[in-house]
Design a protein around this motif. Structure first.
Motif, short mmCIF file in Angstrom:
data_model
loop_
_atom_site.label_atom_id
_atom_site.label_comp_id
_atom_site.label_asym_id
_atom_site.label_seq_id
_atom_site.Cartn_x
_atom_site.Cartn_y
_atom_site.Cartn_z
N GLU A 141 0.68 -1.46 -0.13
CA GLU A 141 -0.12 -0.08 -0.03
C GLU A 141 0.80 1.13 -0.09
OE1 GLU A 141 -2.72 -0.41 3.40
OE2 GLU A 141 -3.83 -1.95 2.25
N ARG A 142 1.90 1.13 0.60
CA ARG A 142 2.80 2.39 0.79
C ARG A 142 3.84 2.44 -0.34
NH1 ARG A 142 4.08 3.17 6.86
NH2 ARG A 142 5.19 4.86 6.12
N ALA A 143 4.69 1.55 -0.48
CA ALA A 143 5.51 1.51 -1.38
C ALA A 143 5.29 0.95 -2.93
CB ALA A 143 6.72 0.33 -1.00
N GLY A 144 4.12 0.21 -3.18
CA GLY A 144 3.48 0.02 -4.47
C GLY A 144 4.11 -1.26 -4.97
N PHE A 145 4.38 -2.32 -4.34
CA PHE A 145 4.81 -3.54 -4.71
C PHE A 145 3.65 -4.34 -5.16
CE2 PHE A 145 8.43 -2.82 -2.20
CZ PHE A 145 9.24 -3.50 -2.57
N ASP A 146 3.63 -5.05 -6.57
CA ASP A 146 2.96 -5.72 -7.25
C ASP A 146 2.38 -7.23 -6.98
OD1 ASP A 146 2.62 -3.33 -9.07
OD2 ASP A 146 4.47 -4.04 -9.59
N PHE A 147 3.50 -7.98 -6.43
CA PHE A 147 3.47 -9.29 -6.17
C PHE A 147 4.48 -9.66 -5.08
CE2 PHE A 147 6.59 -9.10 -9.36
CZ PHE A 147 7.41 -10.08 -9.32
N ALA A 148 4.48 -11.08 -4.76
CA ALA A 148 5.39 -11.66 -3.62
C ALA A 148 6.37 -12.74 -4.15
CB ALA A 148 4.80 -11.77 -2.51
N VAL A 149 7.67 -12.80 -3.80
CA VAL A 149 8.42 -13.82 -4.18
C VAL A 149 8.70 -14.20 -2.40
CG1 VAL A 149 10.41 -14.64 -5.01
CG2 VAL A 149 9.28 -13.06 -6.25
N VAL A 150 8.46 -15.25 -2.10
CA VAL A 150 8.68 -15.68 -0.46
C VAL A 150 9.39 -16.97 -0.55
CG1 VAL A 150 6.61 -14.37 -0.14
CG2 VAL A 150 6.71 -16.69 -0.26
N GLU A 151 10.13 -17.09 0.68
CA GLU A 151 10.83 -18.33 0.64
C GLU A 151 10.26 -18.87 2.07
OE1 GLU A 151 15.40 -17.84 -0.29
OE2 GLU A 151 14.66 -16.13 0.95
N GLU A 152 9.91 -20.18 1.90
CA GLU A 152 9.41 -21.07 3.06
C GLU A 152 8.01 -20.68 3.75
OE1 GLU A 152 13.27 -23.33 4.69
OE2 GLU A 152 13.53 -21.10 4.65
N CYS A 153 7.20 -19.91 3.12
CA CYS A 153 6.03 -19.66 3.64
C CYS A 153 5.03 -20.67 4.26
CB CYS A 153 5.30 -18.75 2.74
SG CYS A 153 4.27 -19.15 1.55
N ALA A 154 5.22 -21.73 3.48
CA ALA A 154 4.48 -22.78 3.63
C ALA A 154 4.96 -23.77 4.86
CB ALA A 154 4.19 -23.96 2.53
N ALA A 155 6.43 -23.95 5.08
CA ALA A 155 7.06 -24.44 6.17
C ALA A 155 6.59 -23.56 7.54
CB ALA A 155 8.63 -24.46 5.57
N TYR A 156 6.60 -22.22 7.17
CA TYR A 156 6.64 -21.40 8.34
C TYR A 156 5.09 -21.06 8.68
CZ TYR A 156 11.72 -21.34 9.04
OH TYR A 156 12.80 -21.94 9.10
N GLU A 157 4.13 -21.73 7.74
CA GLU A 157 2.79 -21.24 7.86
C GLU A 157 2.40 -19.75 7.84
OE1 GLU A 157 1.23 -23.60 11.11
OE2 GLU A 157 1.57 -25.44 10.38
N GLU A 158 2.93 -19.01 6.97
CA GLU A 158 2.71 -17.52 6.86
C GLU A 158 2.34 -17.38 5.41
OE1 GLU A 158 6.48 -15.70 8.26
OE2 GLU A 158 7.31 -16.22 6.37
N CYS A 159 1.85 -18.18 4.52
CA CYS A 159 1.59 -17.91 3.23
C CYS A 159 0.16 -16.91 3.23
CB CYS A 159 1.28 -19.06 2.47
SG CYS A 159 2.53 -20.19 2.49
N ASP A 160 -0.63 -16.97 4.25
CA ASP A 160 -1.93 -16.20 4.39
C ASP A 160 -1.41 -14.63 4.26
OD1 ASP A 160 -3.52 -18.26 3.92
OD2 ASP A 160 -4.37 -18.28 5.91
N ALA A 161 -0.40 -14.47 4.86
CA ALA A 161 -0.06 -13.01 4.97
C ALA A 161 0.25 -12.63 3.86
CB ALA A 161 1.34 -12.91 6.11
N TYR A 162 1.00 -13.05 2.87
CA TYR A 162 0.96 -12.85 1.60
C TYR A 162 -0.20 -12.76 0.60
CZ TYR A 162 6.00 -13.40 2.94
OH TYR A 162 7.05 -13.39 3.35
N ALA A 163 -0.98 -13.87 0.64
CA ALA A 163 -2.07 -14.07 -0.09
C ALA A 163 -3.09 -13.02 0.18
CB ALA A 163 -2.42 -15.46 0.16
N ASP A 164 -3.29 -12.82 1.38
CA ASP A 164 -4.24 -11.53 1.82
C ASP A 164 -3.90 -10.30 1.17
OD1 ASP A 164 -5.44 -13.50 3.47
OD2 ASP A 164 -4.63 -12.81 5.26
N VAL A 165 -2.84 -10.26 0.70
CA VAL A 165 -2.34 -8.96 0.09
C VAL A 165 -2.30 -8.93 -1.58
CG1 VAL A 165 -0.57 -7.05 -0.22
CG2 VAL A 165 -1.17 -8.14 2.22
#
Length: 275
Positions: free
Chosen positions: A197-221
């Motif tokens: 919202e503040r910097a304007g990023f368009d998508f996410a490239v993430v490491e191990e979001c499934a292993a650490y159960e944090e994928c929703d934090a990215y998918a929600d955005v």
């Protein structure tokens, strides 16, 4: 940097000089015309060395020093908030974060020093160094760029704040959009909302979001525009089970930790069977 890339970068900088950033951090370029990674497509992550993508792969991430992969959506890796290994000497000392007279190294990557994003003047100079890398990615045929170490402020001992990194990120996002590139947030799950919202990023490239159960934090955005890399040495359960988990991104790849090229001893590559 080759002469051709430098010339292309200089030309792009001239084009960008007439583009003002908007107050919300969105660049003046035609962001609507920028192509996002294909949602749900099979990715590969090749920072350890480029090689021909496997059949079915539609998204490939490579280092900015490599060529874009042909025939797929190509993402250019840029280490924008810390020094890249082997490039410490190319940075002015006053743009590196110091504590007690010594550079502040990333504890997990001891050959990377945090850059100092604490003032407007330093951020402008950092952006001036990074922008030719961005325009070089565009000149080399990449479709997008990803900026790593957005969370460097968390390793700064309190010397840097989120707002410092957001301000630099907004400048870099503007530069990438002006160059016709989509922009990926790398990791930093806790800051995803602010980075979008503040910097304007368009998508996410993430490491191990499934292993650490944090994928929703990215998918929600970012919705379906999340590309996840899981590693063989940190799997909490079989990769097939992670693929079947509806909480996992559809674009997910399993790689060896060193991201070795195909044919190298220890190379691992697998994607989810979505058929």
């Amino acid at each position: 940097m080759t002469l051709g890339r430098a010339a292309a970068g200089a030309a792009m900088l001239l084009m960008m000089s007439g583009c003002a950033a908007t107050a919300d951090g969105t660049g003046a370029g035609d962001v609507a015309s920028i192509a996002l990674p294909p949602a749900g497509a099979a990715p590969d992550y090749q920072l350890g060395g480029a090689y021909a993508p496997a059949d079915g792969v539609e998204i490939v991430g490579r280092d900015r020093g490599a060529e874009a992969a042909d025939g797929v959506y190509s993402i250019c890796y840029v280490n924008a908030f810390q020094t890249q290994p082997g490039e410490l000497g190319s940075w002015p000392q006053d743009l590196l974060l110091h504590a007690g007279g010594a550079p502040v190294f990333d504890p997990d990557w001891p050959d990377e020093v945090l850059v100092d994003t604490s003032t407007d003047e330093k951020r402008e100079r950092i952006a001036a160094m990074v922008t030719p890398w961005i325009t070089g990615c565009a000149a080399d045929g990449f479709d997008a760029v990803e900026f790593d170490n957005l969370d460097s402020y968390t390793r700064s001992g309190g010397a840097l704040e989120l707002d410092d990194n957001l301000a630099l990120a907004a400048e870099l996002v503007d530069a990438a959009h002006a160059a016709g590139l989509a922009v990926g947030q790398k990791n930093a799950a806790e800051d995803a909302v602010a980075l979008h919202e503040r910097a304007g990023f368009d998508f996410a490239v993430v490491e191990e979001c499934a292993a650490y159960e944090e994928c929703d934090a990215y998918a929600d955005v970012y919705g379906a525009h999340v590309i996840d890399i899981e590693y063989t040495d940190q799997l909490p359960r079989p990769f097939a089970e992670m693929c079947a988990d509806p909480a996992s991104p559809a674009s997910m790849v399993l790689r060896d930790r060193d991201l070795l090229p195909a044919g190298a001893d220890g190379h691992v590559f697998a994607t989810c069977d979505r058929a």
